[in-house]
Design an enzyme around this catalytic site. Structure first.
Site, short mmCIF file in Angstrom:
data_model
loop_
_atom_site.label_atom_id
_atom_site.label_comp_id
_atom_site.label_asym_id
_atom_site.label_seq_id
_atom_site.Cartn_x
_atom_site.Cartn_y
_atom_site.Cartn_z
N LYS A 48 59.62 57.98 -15.95
CA LYS A 48 58.90 59.19 -16.33
C LYS A 48 59.03 59.40 -17.83
CE LYS A 48 60.38 63.50 -15.99
NZ LYS A 48 59.91 64.29 -17.14
N ASP A 75 54.36 62.64 -17.79
CA ASP A 75 54.70 64.03 -17.43
C ASP A 75 54.43 64.97 -18.60
OD1 ASP A 75 55.81 66.26 -16.19
OD2 ASP A 75 57.86 65.71 -16.73
#
Ligand code: C5P
Length: 255
Positions: A48, A75
């Site tokens: 991420k 993200d």
């Protein structure tokens, strides 16, 4: 023992437990991110990238992870007018993001624009469509903060379920939600709706600023498709050992 489950999009395949752990590369520099990936070789297949590294290092961060053959959860939690969010999601998909997210509280038009953008890029570039997920309520917020600071009168869990249903009606693939809300979302949105949960704390680790946490095993047992873990891994003396511990906790919960 591998838990088998069919997921949508690029993930339309049998996913192994270890592919359901996403490690957050919440660091300031590309070199630090590379060093972390080196230390977790063979253990993690999706990373991420959040606003910290994306702001510091830009698209190069995505390219570095993709070059190693790993998935990228982009993200950025987009929250803006529909056109702006649509174009930003398209840009993230063109870079090679495998998962992108937007805030559900941006509304239906905004979420539909995000979903359409991901579809269009996938078709144009003939690549698998990125999963588009909606953030419901940040896991760093609790009932008191939501009521007293943000002014929401609805119960936190009802608000999360409401936003998850709105995301589903908007055609998105799933949500990012606190592990405490997994069961309620599953009941409301059904078995194929993707639930990705941060706010995970392996047995024995610090909470930090997260308020609504569960262990990796508890999150798996509750029905999460993916879990995201940051600090407990990248702040560990031995990140690889921590990842192995998390895998064990996930596998034990699904036996
Ligand atoms: O360090 P920790 O495990 O708490 O990291 C969780 C990661 O997931 C952070 O990068 C944070 O930005 C992200 N996240 C979150 N809550 C959400 C969405 C994303 O904690 N609702």
């Amino acid at each position: 023992m591998w838990h088998r489950r069919y997921l949508k999009g690029e993930n339309r395949q049998v996913v192994k437990v270890k592919d359901r752990l996403i490690v957050a590369l919440d660091v300031d520099e590309l070199d630090a991110a590379e060093r972390l990936m080196d230390r977790m070789q063979g253990l993690v297949s999706q990373y991420k990238l959040g606003t910290q590294l994306l702001t510091a290092a830009g698209p190069e961060a995505v390219q570095r992870v993709r070059r190693r053959g790993f998935g990228v959860f982009y993200d950025a939690k987009f929250h803006d007018i529909p056109r702006t969010v649509g174009t930003a999601v398209a840009a993230a998909c063109r870079l090679g993001a495998t998962i992108v997210n937007v805030h559900a509280s941006g509304g239906k038009d905004m979420m539909q624009a995000a979903g359409r953008a991901a579809d269009e890029v996938a078709k144009k570039l003939k690549q698998p469509k990125a999963l588009v997920l909606a953030v419901t309520v940040l896991t760093s917020l609790n009932q008191k903060m939501v009521e007293e600071e943000i002014g929401l009168k609805r119960d936190l869990k009802n608000q999360v379920v409401h936003l998850a249903q709105l995301a589903q009606e908007s055609g998105l693939d799933g949500v990012v939600a606190s592990p405490h809300e997994i069961k309620a979302i599953r009941e409301a949105c059904g078995p194929t709706f993707i639930i990705l949960t941060p706010g995970i704390r392996p047995t024995g680790s610090e909470l930090g600023d997260q308020k609504r946490t569960l262990t990796p095993g508890e999150a798996m047992a509750a029905g999460a498709n993916y879990i995201v873990v940051g600090r407990p891994v990248y702040e560990a003396k031995d990140p690889a050992a921590m990842v192995r511990q998390i895998h064990r906790e996930m596998e034990d919960a699904l036996k």
